[in-house]
Design a protein around this motif. Structure first.
Motif, PDB file in Angstrom:
ATOM      1  N   ALA A 144       0.903  -1.153  -0.053  1.00  0.00           N
ATOM      2  CA  ALA A 144       0.131   0.079  -0.031  1.00  0.00           C
ATOM      3  C   ALA A 144       0.877   1.233  -0.158  1.00  0.00           C
ATOM      4  CB  ALA A 144      -0.822   0.105   1.111  1.00  0.00           C
ATOM      5  N   GLU A 145       0.652   2.316  -1.193  1.00  0.00           N
ATOM      6  CA  GLU A 145       1.344   3.470  -0.880  1.00  0.00           C
ATOM      7  C   GLU A 145       0.504   4.465  -0.359  1.00  0.00           C
ATOM      8  OE1 GLU A 145       2.550   7.113  -2.130  1.00  0.00           O
ATOM      9  OE2 GLU A 145       1.070   6.318  -3.490  1.00  0.00           O
ATOM     10  N   SER A 146       0.949   5.100   0.697  1.00  0.00           N
ATOM     11  CA  SER A 146       0.540   6.508   1.152  1.00  0.00           C
ATOM     12  C   SER A 146       1.554   7.377   1.536  1.00  0.00           C
ATOM     13  CB  SER A 146       0.083   5.893   2.493  1.00  0.00           C
ATOM     14  OG  SER A 146      -0.497   7.149   3.195  1.00  0.00           O
ATOM     15  N   GLY A 147       1.264   8.728   0.996  1.00  0.00           N
ATOM     16  CA  GLY A 147       2.165   9.592   1.306  1.00  0.00           C
ATOM     17  C   GLY A 147       3.735   9.738   0.856  1.00  0.00           C
ATOM     18  N   GLY A 148       3.602   9.012  -0.250  1.00  0.00           N
ATOM     19  CA  GLY A 148       4.913   8.756  -0.859  1.00  0.00           C
ATOM     20  C   GLY A 148       5.770   7.551  -0.389  1.00  0.00           C
ATOM     21  N   LYS A 149       5.275   6.972   0.692  1.00  0.00           N
ATOM     22  CA  LYS A 149       6.011   5.590   1.300  1.00  0.00           C
ATOM     23  C   LYS A 149       5.181   4.554   0.831  1.00  0.00           C
ATOM     24  CE  LYS A 149       7.769   8.446   5.072  1.00  0.00           C
ATOM     25  NZ  LYS A 149       7.555   8.550   6.633  1.00  0.00           N
ATOM     26  N   ASP A 150       5.879   3.271   0.825  1.00  0.00           N
ATOM     27  CA  ASP A 150       5.295   2.210   0.324  1.00  0.00           C
ATOM     28  C   ASP A 150       5.247   0.975   1.801  1.00  0.00           C
ATOM     29  OD1 ASP A 150       5.002   2.528  -2.288  1.00  0.00           O
ATOM     30  OD2 ASP A 150       6.858   1.825  -2.958  1.00  0.00           O
TER      31      ASP A 150
END
Length: 142
Positions: free
Chosen positions: A121-127
């Protein structure tokens, strides 16, 4: 030990990139890698190659699904990532991600060379990487 190596490859490979991926023209991709890809995904469309360290990542569309596969220089497939809708993530992953500051932007199902499944899951540019059961996978060194 095999699990550690596979998870290490996942964490250090395509799932947690540091922006060092380099686009590559098809003629720079080793023949063994191109052959392995073509033999496995003969009907793939919109093929794009990138260099991931010593490995090769190929993004493509197959039967209407966006995918990417990671191959080592010998042509062995390390993993296959398939884009999925956020709704297809396990509930435990979605619940965990609810605690992040930003909503899930992208989701994927990853299968490694041993057939083990993970979710990303990718959120806020982080995986964020999760087991098939939806448990978070810790980064190496933490």
């Amino acid at each position: 030990m095999k699990t550690y190596v596979i998870v290490s490859a996942l964490l250090l490979g395509a799932t947690f990139t540091d922006g060092s991926a380099q686009s590559a023209s098809t003629n720079r991709v080793p023949r063994t890698v191109k052959t392995a890809f073509t033999n496995t995904y003969a009907t793939a469309r919109q093929v794009k190659w990138d260099r991931e360290g010593k490995d090769w990542e190929v993004s493509f569309t197959l039967n209407g699904e966006k995918k990417s596969a990671l191959f080592n220089p010998d042509g062995q497939q390390i993993e296959l990532e398939t884009e999925i809708s956020v709704a297809k993530l396990p509930q435990s992953v979605r619940s965990y991600m609810d605690g992040q500051k930003k909503p899930i932007a992208e989701a994927a199902e990853i299968t490694d060379a041993m057939g083990k499944r993970y979710y990303e899951a990718e959120s806020g540019g982080k995986d964020y990487l999760f087991t098939a059961e939806g448990k978070p996978v810790k980064k190496i060194g933490q």
